[in-house]
Design an enzyme around this catalytic site. Structure first.
Site, short mmCIF file in Angstrom:
data_model
loop_
_atom_site.label_atom_id
_atom_site.label_comp_id
_atom_site.label_asym_id
_atom_site.label_seq_id
_atom_site.Cartn_x
_atom_site.Cartn_y
_atom_site.Cartn_z
N GLU A 28 10.41 -15.48 3.13
CA GLU A 28 9.14 -14.83 3.46
C GLU A 28 8.21 -14.77 2.26
O GLU A 28 7.00 -14.92 2.39
CB GLU A 28 9.38 -13.42 4.03
CG GLU A 28 9.87 -13.42 5.46
CD GLU A 28 8.93 -14.14 6.42
OE1 GLU A 28 7.71 -14.18 6.18
OE2 GLU A 28 9.42 -14.71 7.41
N TYR A 57 3.02 -7.04 4.87
CA TYR A 57 3.48 -8.21 5.62
C TYR A 57 4.96 -8.50 5.34
O TYR A 57 5.77 -8.59 6.25
CB TYR A 57 2.64 -9.45 5.28
CG TYR A 57 3.22 -10.66 5.95
CD1 TYR A 57 2.89 -10.97 7.26
CD2 TYR A 57 4.14 -11.48 5.29
CE1 TYR A 57 3.45 -12.04 7.91
CE2 TYR A 57 4.72 -12.55 5.93
CZ TYR A 57 4.38 -12.83 7.23
OH TYR A 57 4.97 -13.89 7.87
N ASP A 87 -0.53 -11.56 9.36
CA ASP A 87 -1.12 -12.32 8.25
C ASP A 87 -2.30 -13.11 8.82
O ASP A 87 -2.68 -12.90 9.98
CB ASP A 87 -0.07 -13.23 7.57
CG ASP A 87 0.39 -14.35 8.48
OD1 ASP A 87 -0.01 -14.38 9.67
OD2 ASP A 87 1.14 -15.22 8.02
#
Ligand code: SF4
Length: 359
Positions: free
Chosen positions: A43, A126, A144
């Protein structure tokens, strides 16, 4: 729509999306594991970087640092070297720092609660939502730029996606839509939809699994969404880089401060060209200002260009020979004379790689 109808509408949307995702999701290395560390690394890498590029870096990174402990005990230089070329180096430094906190203060366990995880260096809303939902199935919706685009089209949202003031609106919409039973898979499904179907240009609406729920598709207004606030043109800076050779044929590398753009990376002494100054004069002046050396036999090597998120650079590269002086640093945190053959051992910015072969 009444509350009950809306809830049924959202539920139908989730089923259509998840069904499509289960059948057609791309086979990506981080989807083959539920190790929270691997999910986290992926991520962090995926922020601001395309999937295709991340795949190689992810595998290399996990191979070199297979666990949070391996990452925590590794020297920062090694981490930056593996990250070299992926850009946004603060991500690597923060990941490294966070791994050390996890090992030293949290028994080596990646926090399973959002608040503790969110406090780690480099972890924003996020990545906290992504890791907590994907690794621990916690009900947090990720938002996002790609997800905002999908939401804006699905619900004809007028708020500009690049305006910080719209963040709350998009988050609320994403929260309402989230599948609380399978939040991790759902978040990945929305991301996947944005990446392969609801692309920035020419969305593939006819094969979109949720076109029956899409207000933009229904009104044939896909091209109008998402809305963006106008931004200023990207500024361009003109720089010089000086590759200084000493009598032993070594070149002088300087290391950038750890914080800020390209923090911790190594480069050649450089600086901006002042108005009315020739590039060659600027190179000699920048070298004197940055490392306190006088140089001679200055010769033009090449010009390279590079674009960062908020500005572009045009770089005139010169080679020159050491003439006099002791290295005194004004800006960099360290400096070293190294052989040209050893340059690839150092983490270097992309712009430097663009002319390395010519040395
Ligand atoms: Fe995006 Fe088109 Fe699907 Fe709407 S129908 S979500 S615009 S791909």
């Amino acid at each position: 729509m009444h509350k009950k109808q809306l809830s049924k509408h959202y539920q139908d949307f989730r089923e259509a999306l998840l069904d499509w995702f289960r059948r057609y999701q791309r086979d990506l290395p981080w989807r083959r594991t539920d190790d929270p560390y691997c999910v986290w690394v992926s991520e962090v890498m995926l922020q601001q970087t395309q999937v295709k590029k991340v795949v190689d870096y992810y595998e290399k990174f996990i191979d070199r640092f297979p666990s949070v402990t391996d990452l925590a005990v590794a020297p920062l230089q090694d981490v930056l070297k593996v990250w070299e070329g992926l850009g946004y180096y603060a991500r690597a430094r923060n990941l490294h720092k966070a791994a050390q906190i996890i090992v030293n203060e949290l028994n080596g366990e990646i926090p399973t609660d959002y608040t503790t995880f969110r406090k780690l260096p480099g972890v924003g809303d996020y990545s906290a939502a992504a890791v907590q939902s994907i690794a621990f199935n916690a009900p947090y919706a990720t938002v996002d730029g790609n997800i905002k685009r999908v939401l804006a089209r699905l619900f004809l949202m007028e708020a500009p996606i690049n305006d910080a003031k719209s963040a709350k609106l998009f988050q609320q919409k994403a929260d309402a839509l989230l599948d609380a039973n399978e939040p991790g898979i759902f978040n990945q499904a929305v991301m996947e939809l944005g990446a392969v179907i609801c692309r920035p240009q020419s969305p593939a609406c006819l094969v979109c699994p949720v076109n029956a729920f899409c207000e933009a598709f229904d009104a044939t207004r896909q091209a109008e969404f998402p809305k963006r606030r106008e931004t200023k043109p990207t500024p361009e800076h003109h720089l010089t880089v000086g590759v200084i050779y000493n009598e032993a044929g070594e070149v002088l590398l300087t290391q950038r401060q750890l914080d800020g753009l390209l923090g911790g990376l190594w480069e050649f002494p450089n600086g901006e060209i002042a108005e009315g100054e020739t590039a060659e004069n600027a190179c000699v002046r920048n070298i004197a200002e940055v490392v306190n050396l006088s140089v001679t036999n200055v010769r033009y090597l090449t010009r390279v260009r590079h674009a960062y998120t908020h500005f572009k650079i045009v770089v005139d590269v010169f080679q020159c020979d050491y003439a006099s002086g002791e290295v005194v640093l004004n800006g960099p945190r360290d400096a070293k004379w190294v052989t040209v053959a050893a340059l690839p051992d150092y983490p270097l910015p992309r712009a430097t790689h663009k002319f390395l072969n010519e040395l």
